[in-house]
Design a protein around this motif. Structure first.
Motif, PDB file in Angstrom:
ATOM      1  N   ASP A 137       0.806  -1.220   0.000  1.00 44.18           N
ATOM      2  CA  ASP A 137       0.000   0.000   0.000  1.00 44.18           C
ATOM      3  C   ASP A 137       0.836   1.266   0.000  1.00 44.18           C
ATOM      4  O   ASP A 137       0.288   2.364   0.022  1.00 44.18           O
ATOM      5  N   VAL A 138       2.139   1.156  -0.035  1.00 43.33           N
ATOM      6  CA  VAL A 138       3.025   2.315   0.019  1.00 43.33           C
ATOM      7  C   VAL A 138       3.537   2.616  -1.389  1.00 43.33           C
ATOM      8  O   VAL A 138       3.744   1.705  -2.194  1.00 43.33           O
ATOM      9  N   ALA A 139       3.698   3.903  -1.670  1.00 39.20           N
ATOM     10  CA  ALA A 139       4.197   4.302  -2.976  1.00 39.20           C
ATOM     11  C   ALA A 139       5.621   3.816  -3.179  1.00 39.20           C
ATOM     12  O   ALA A 139       6.475   3.983  -2.314  1.00 39.20           O
ATOM     13  N   THR A 140       5.856   3.225  -4.352  1.00 37.41           N
ATOM     14  CA  THR A 140       7.194   2.720  -4.652  1.00 37.41           C
ATOM     15  C   THR A 140       8.042   3.823  -5.274  1.00 37.41           C
ATOM     16  O   THR A 140       7.555   4.923  -5.591  1.00 37.41           O
ATOM     17  N   ARG A 141       9.295   3.520  -5.500  1.00 37.50           N
ATOM     18  CA  ARG A 141      10.215   4.498  -6.076  1.00 37.50           C
ATOM     19  C   ARG A 141       9.833   4.833  -7.515  1.00 37.50           C
ATOM     20  O   ARG A 141       9.848   6.000  -7.921  1.00 37.50           O
ATOM     21  N   ASP A 142       9.462   3.827  -8.291  1.00 33.99           N
ATOM     22  CA  ASP A 142       9.086   4.077  -9.684  1.00 33.99           C
ATOM     23  C   ASP A 142       7.817   4.917  -9.770  1.00 33.99           C
ATOM     24  O   ASP A 142       7.700   5.798 -10.633  1.00 33.99           O
ATOM     25  N   PHE A 143       6.873   4.635  -8.861  1.00 34.88           N
ATOM     26  CA  PHE A 143       5.640   5.432  -8.861  1.00 34.88           C
ATOM     27  C   PHE A 143       5.938   6.896  -8.544  1.00 34.88           C
ATOM     28  O   PHE A 143       5.402   7.811  -9.190  1.00 34.88           O
ATOM     29  N   LEU A 144       6.785   7.134  -7.551  1.00 32.76           N
ATOM     30  CA  LEU A 144       7.140   8.510  -7.207  1.00 32.76           C
ATOM     31  C   LEU A 144       7.865   9.200  -8.359  1.00 32.76           C
ATOM     32  O   LEU A 144       7.614  10.381  -8.646  1.00 32.76           O
ATOM     33  N   ARG A 145       8.750   8.470  -9.043  1.00 30.67           N
ATOM     34  CA  ARG A 145       9.455   9.075 -10.174  1.00 30.67           C
ATOM     35  C   ARG A 145       8.492   9.444 -11.295  1.00 30.67           C
ATOM     36  O   ARG A 145       8.585  10.522 -11.895  1.00 30.67           O
ATOM     37  N   SER A 146       7.547   8.541 -11.591  1.00 30.73           N
ATOM     38  CA  SER A 146       6.587   8.840 -12.661  1.00 30.73           C
ATOM     39  C   SER A 146       5.706  10.028 -12.290  1.00 30.73           C
ATOM     40  O   SER A 146       5.424  10.895 -13.137  1.00 30.73           O
ATOM     41  N   GLU A 147       5.282  10.097 -11.016  1.00 33.21           N
ATOM     42  CA  GLU A 147       4.450  11.224 -10.600  1.00 33.21           C
ATOM     43  C   GLU A 147       5.230  12.534 -10.649  1.00 33.21           C
ATOM     44  O   GLU A 147       4.702  13.573 -11.078  1.00 33.21           O
ATOM     45  N   LEU A 148       6.480  12.489 -10.217  1.00 32.22           N
ATOM     46  CA  LEU A 148       7.289  13.718 -10.272  1.00 32.22           C
ATOM     47  C   LEU A 148       7.533  14.158 -11.707  1.00 32.22           C
ATOM     48  O   LEU A 148       7.495  15.363 -12.019  1.00 32.22           O
ATOM     49  N   SER A 149       7.812  13.209 -12.577  1.00 33.91           N
ATOM     50  CA  SER A 149       8.021  13.576 -13.984  1.00 33.91           C
ATOM     51  C   SER A 149       6.738  14.135 -14.599  1.00 33.91           C
ATOM     52  O   SER A 149       6.769  15.100 -15.372  1.00 33.91           O
ATOM     53  N   ARG A 150       5.584  13.548 -14.252  1.00 32.31           N
ATOM     54  CA  ARG A 150       4.320  14.063 -14.769  1.00 32.31           C
ATOM     55  C   ARG A 150       4.061  15.485 -14.257  1.00 32.31           C
ATOM     56  O   ARG A 150       3.647  16.367 -15.016  1.00 32.31           O
ATOM     57  N   LEU A 151       4.300  15.706 -12.962  1.00 34.38           N
ATOM     58  CA  LEU A 151       4.129  17.056 -12.426  1.00 34.38           C
ATOM     59  C   LEU A 151       5.086  18.048 -13.077  1.00 34.38           C
ATOM     60  O   LEU A 151       4.732  19.209 -13.341  1.00 34.38           O
ATOM     61  N   GLY A 152       6.322  17.595 -13.340  1.00 31.38           N
ATOM     62  CA  GLY A 152       7.270  18.476 -14.008  1.00 31.38           C
ATOM     63  C   GLY A 152       6.809  18.854 -15.410  1.00 31.38           C
ATOM     64  O   GLY A 152       6.923  20.022 -15.838  1.00 31.38           O
ATOM     65  N   GLU A 153       6.261  17.871 -16.136  1.00 31.82           N
ATOM     66  CA  GLU A 153       5.743  18.171 -17.478  1.00 31.82           C
ATOM     67  C   GLU A 153       4.568  19.134 -17.411  1.00 31.82           C
ATOM     68  O   GLU A 153       4.459  20.066 -18.238  1.00 31.82           O
ATOM     69  N   GLU A 154       3.674  18.929 -16.447  1.00 28.90           N
ATOM     70  CA  GLU A 154       2.546  19.852 -16.313  1.00 28.90           C
ATOM     71  C   GLU A 154       3.018  21.255 -15.968  1.00 28.90           C
ATOM     72  O   GLU A 154       2.486  22.251 -16.497  1.00 28.90           O
TER      73      GLU A 154
END
Length: 202
Positions: A137-154
């Motif tokens: 149930d905890v966010a993994t490293r890959d999930f955090l990287r994808s979310e950060l990259s998506r936020l950076g693109e936005e």
């Protein structure tokens, strides 16, 4: 009355009244017996024993008759060797029993430690299993990287839209300023102020 009944009981040995046996410390005697048994089990003891026997044989064979204390058949030597054997066997058995007791205690301690280590290992295994379940149930490293990259693109897209909006506003302000200077000039298609259909291309 109770002492008399206790003395008459057949399941208890009768204590000697006049005979006082010497008391020996079992631990001290045991260490002494182990030292003797350990010394008799070495090569030095065999060498010294062989030298003594050879000297005994030579003296009682080659020495003058009046100096021989144990003539041929060596009865006294046989008695000494018999006494040595009769005492050596119990001493060796006593040393072996003490060593067996120490081995038993060490085995019990090893078994206790093995039990504790097994319990600790099972506890750690359960804790690791619980952590693995919780990590689902905890966010993994890959999930955090994808979310950060998506936020950076936005954020980049928002900044790009803001720059385009500011540039358009600057262009409109410049056009308005240029339009105020040319109020008397007629607007036609050649000037590019109006597009086809009569709409302003601002």
């Amino acid at each position: 009355m109770s002492d008399q009944r206790r003395g008459d009981r057949l399941d208890q040995p009768r204590a000697p009244r006049n005979l006082q046996l010497p008391r020996v410390d079992a631990e001290t005697f045991g260490r002494w017996a182990e030292g003797i048994a350990r010394g008799m089990g070495t090569a030095n003891f065999l060498v010294y024993m062989t030298l003594i026997l050879v000297a005994w044989f030579l003296w009682n064979t080659l020495a003058p008759a009046n100096l021989r204390f144990d003539p041929y058949t060596f009865t006294f030597l046989t008695l000494i060797l018999s006494l040595q054997a009769s005492y050596a066997a119990p001493l060796i058995l006593l040393a072996q029993n003490r060593q067996a007791d120490r081995d038993r205690i060490a085995l019990d301690e090893d078994r206790r430690r093995a039990t504790l280590q097994k319990a600790d290992t099972e506890y750690l295994a359960r804790e690791i299993a619980a952590l693995r379940i919780a990590m689902g149930d905890v966010a993994t490293r890959d999930f955090l990287r994808s979310e950060l990259s998506r936020l950076g693109e936005e954020l980049d897209e928002a900044a790009e839209r803001r720059r385009k909006l500011e540039r358009r506003q600057q262009e409109r302000g410049a056009r308005r300023a240029a339009g105020a200077e040319r109020l008397d000039e007629p607007r036609d298609e050649l000037d590019g102020d109006y597009a086809r259909g009569g709409r302003y291309e601002g």
